[in-house]
Design a protein around this motif. Structure first.
Motif, short mmCIF file in Angstrom:
data_model
loop_
_atom_site.label_atom_id
_atom_site.label_comp_id
_atom_site.label_asym_id
_atom_site.label_seq_id
_atom_site.Cartn_x
_atom_site.Cartn_y
_atom_site.Cartn_z
N GLY A 148 0.81 -1.21 0.00
CA GLY A 148 0.00 0.00 0.00
C GLY A 148 0.85 1.26 0.00
N PHE A 149 0.31 2.30 -0.63
CA PHE A 149 0.96 3.61 -0.61
C PHE A 149 0.47 4.35 0.62
CE2 PHE A 149 1.25 2.33 -5.00
CZ PHE A 149 2.58 2.64 -5.28
N ILE A 150 1.38 4.98 1.34
CA ILE A 150 1.01 5.58 2.62
C ILE A 150 1.17 7.09 2.62
CG2 ILE A 150 1.61 3.49 3.90
CD1 ILE A 150 3.90 5.93 4.84
N THR A 151 0.36 7.72 3.44
CA THR A 151 0.52 9.11 3.84
C THR A 151 0.62 9.06 5.35
OG1 THR A 151 -0.80 9.90 2.00
CG2 THR A 151 -0.52 11.40 3.85
N PRO A 152 1.79 9.37 5.90
CA PRO A 152 1.95 9.20 7.35
C PRO A 152 1.02 10.11 8.14
CG PRO A 152 3.93 10.12 6.34
CD PRO A 152 2.95 9.90 5.26
N GLN A 153 0.59 9.60 9.29
CA GLN A 153 -0.26 10.37 10.18
C GLN A 153 0.09 10.00 11.61
OE1 GLN A 153 -4.46 9.46 10.00
NE2 GLN A 153 -4.99 11.52 10.68
N LEU A 154 0.28 11.03 12.44
CA LEU A 154 0.54 10.79 13.86
C LEU A 154 -0.77 10.46 14.56
CD1 LEU A 154 2.94 13.77 14.64
CD2 LEU A 154 3.55 11.37 14.36
N THR A 155 -0.73 9.45 15.43
CA THR A 155 -1.91 9.11 16.22
C THR A 155 -1.50 8.92 17.67
OG1 THR A 155 -1.65 6.76 15.75
CG2 THR A 155 -3.15 7.98 14.31
N CYS A 156 -2.42 9.15 18.56
CA CYS A 156 -2.19 8.96 19.99
C CYS A 156 -2.07 7.46 20.27
CB CYS A 156 -3.33 9.57 20.80
SG CYS A 156 -3.18 9.24 22.57
N PRO A 157 -1.01 7.02 20.95
CA PRO A 157 -0.88 5.59 21.23
C PRO A 157 -1.92 5.07 22.22
CG PRO A 157 0.88 6.81 22.30
CD PRO A 157 0.12 7.80 21.45
N ASP A 158 -2.53 5.96 23.00
CA ASP A 158 -3.53 5.51 23.97
C ASP A 158 -4.92 5.38 23.37
OD1 ASP A 158 -1.69 5.29 26.05
OD2 ASP A 158 -1.99 7.37 26.68
N CYS A 159 -5.38 6.42 22.64
CA CYS A 159 -6.76 6.39 22.13
C CYS A 159 -6.86 6.17 20.63
CB CYS A 159 -7.49 7.68 22.52
SG CYS A 159 -6.91 9.16 21.63
N GLY A 160 -5.74 6.28 19.90
CA GLY A 160 -5.75 6.05 18.47
C GLY A 160 -6.23 7.23 17.64
N GLU A 161 -6.58 8.34 18.27
CA GLU A 161 -7.05 9.51 17.54
C GLU A 161 -5.88 10.21 16.85
OE1 GLU A 161 -10.22 10.91 17.18
OE2 GLU A 161 -10.84 8.96 17.95
N PRO A 162 -6.15 10.84 15.69
CA PRO A 162 -5.09 11.62 15.03
C PRO A 162 -4.62 12.75 15.94
CG PRO A 162 -6.97 11.31 13.57
CD PRO A 162 -7.39 10.83 14.93
N ILE A 163 -3.34 13.05 15.88
CA ILE A 163 -2.74 14.11 16.69
C ILE A 163 -2.70 15.39 15.87
CG2 ILE A 163 -0.61 14.92 17.77
CD1 ILE A 163 -0.03 12.01 18.50
N GLU A 164 -3.28 16.45 16.44
CA GLU A 164 -3.21 17.78 15.84
C GLU A 164 -2.68 18.73 16.90
OE1 GLU A 164 -6.78 19.03 13.87
OE2 GLU A 164 -7.24 17.00 13.22
N ALA A 165 -1.98 19.78 16.46
CA ALA A 165 -1.35 20.71 17.39
C ALA A 165 -2.35 21.28 18.39
CB ALA A 165 -0.67 21.84 16.62
N LYS A 166 -3.56 21.58 17.94
CA LYS A 166 -4.55 22.20 18.82
C LYS A 166 -4.98 21.28 19.97
CE LYS A 166 -8.56 20.94 16.00
NZ LYS A 166 -9.18 19.99 16.88
N ASP A 167 -4.75 20.00 19.84
CA ASP A 167 -5.15 19.04 20.86
C ASP A 167 -4.02 18.67 21.82
OD1 ASP A 167 -7.70 18.85 19.69
OD2 ASP A 167 -7.01 17.30 18.30
N MET A 168 -2.87 19.29 21.66
CA MET A 168 -1.70 18.91 22.45
C MET A 168 -1.37 19.98 23.49
SD MET A 168 -1.31 16.04 21.10
CE MET A 168 0.10 15.53 22.05
N GLN A 169 -0.74 19.55 24.58
CA GLN A 169 -0.29 20.46 25.63
C GLN A 169 1.11 20.05 26.05
OE1 GLN A 169 -2.43 20.09 29.32
NE2 GLN A 169 -1.54 21.95 30.16
N ALA A 170 2.03 20.99 26.07
CA ALA A 170 3.40 20.71 26.53
C ALA A 170 3.45 20.91 28.04
CB ALA A 170 4.38 21.65 25.83
N VAL A 171 3.97 19.92 28.75
CA VAL A 171 4.14 20.00 30.20
C VAL A 171 5.57 19.62 30.53
CG1 VAL A 171 1.70 19.56 30.69
CG2 VAL A 171 3.29 17.64 30.53
#
Length: 162
Positions: free
Chosen positions: A121-144
């Motif tokens: 298969g041809f892929i387009t990489p996408q970051l996902t959360c390892p816990d919930c599997g949801e796609p990762i977007e900057a607006k959903d992240m918090q740096a601590v």
């Protein structure tokens, strides 16, 4: 901040940039992931000056990103191979490629596509959360602060230690 200060900053991005943060190094890494290993091939493919290429390869070897491996005894000739530390840069290269394909490729489309060898298969990489599997977007992240955090001006204001 000076370029030579980056390795000392309490910031993983700054420390990473001190190793791979110039255009020639990123293009050398791209070519390594495409299977290029020999000095002359990098030089020819990139049109890079020999001293600049030599300096970039030397730094990558010193930082443990590449191994310099002899492939011919007389005359002594070497090639460069990614170490496990170097192979861990693949997500960075593929994410940059994905961004370039989306925003810089032009009307003809991407110059290179990526196929997953096991399934074809041809892929387009996408970051996902390892816990919930949801796609990762900057607006959903918090740096601590992490365990190696120091109170510096480089941390977000809401995460500085008192």
């Amino acid at each position: 901040m000076r370029w030579n200060d980056l390795p000392k900053v309490s910031c993983s991005v700054a420390r990473t940039m001190s190793v791979i943060g110039d255009r020639w190094t990123m293009l050398v890494l791209r070519d390594l992931f495409l299977g290029i290993r020999r000095f002359e091939d990098f030089e020819k493919r990139l049109g890079i000056a020999r001293p600049v290429l030599s300096q970039r390869l030397k730094k990558l070897v010193e930082e443990g990103v590449l191994d310099r491996v002899r492939y011919e005894e007389r005359p002594a000739r070497f090639e460069y191979r990614l170490t496990p530390k170097g192979r861990d840069l693949y997500p960075i290269i593929i994410t940059l490629t994905n961004w370039g394909d989306k925003h810089m490729a032009g009307d003809a489309g991407p110059p290179v596509v990526t196929r997953h060898k096991p399934c074809g298969g041809f892929i387009t990489p996408q970051l996902t959360c390892p816990d919930c599997g949801e796609p990762i977007e900057a607006k959903d992240m918090q740096a601590v602060p992490g365990p190696g955090a120091e109170a510096t001006e480089h941390q977000p204001a809401s995460t500085k230690q008192a």
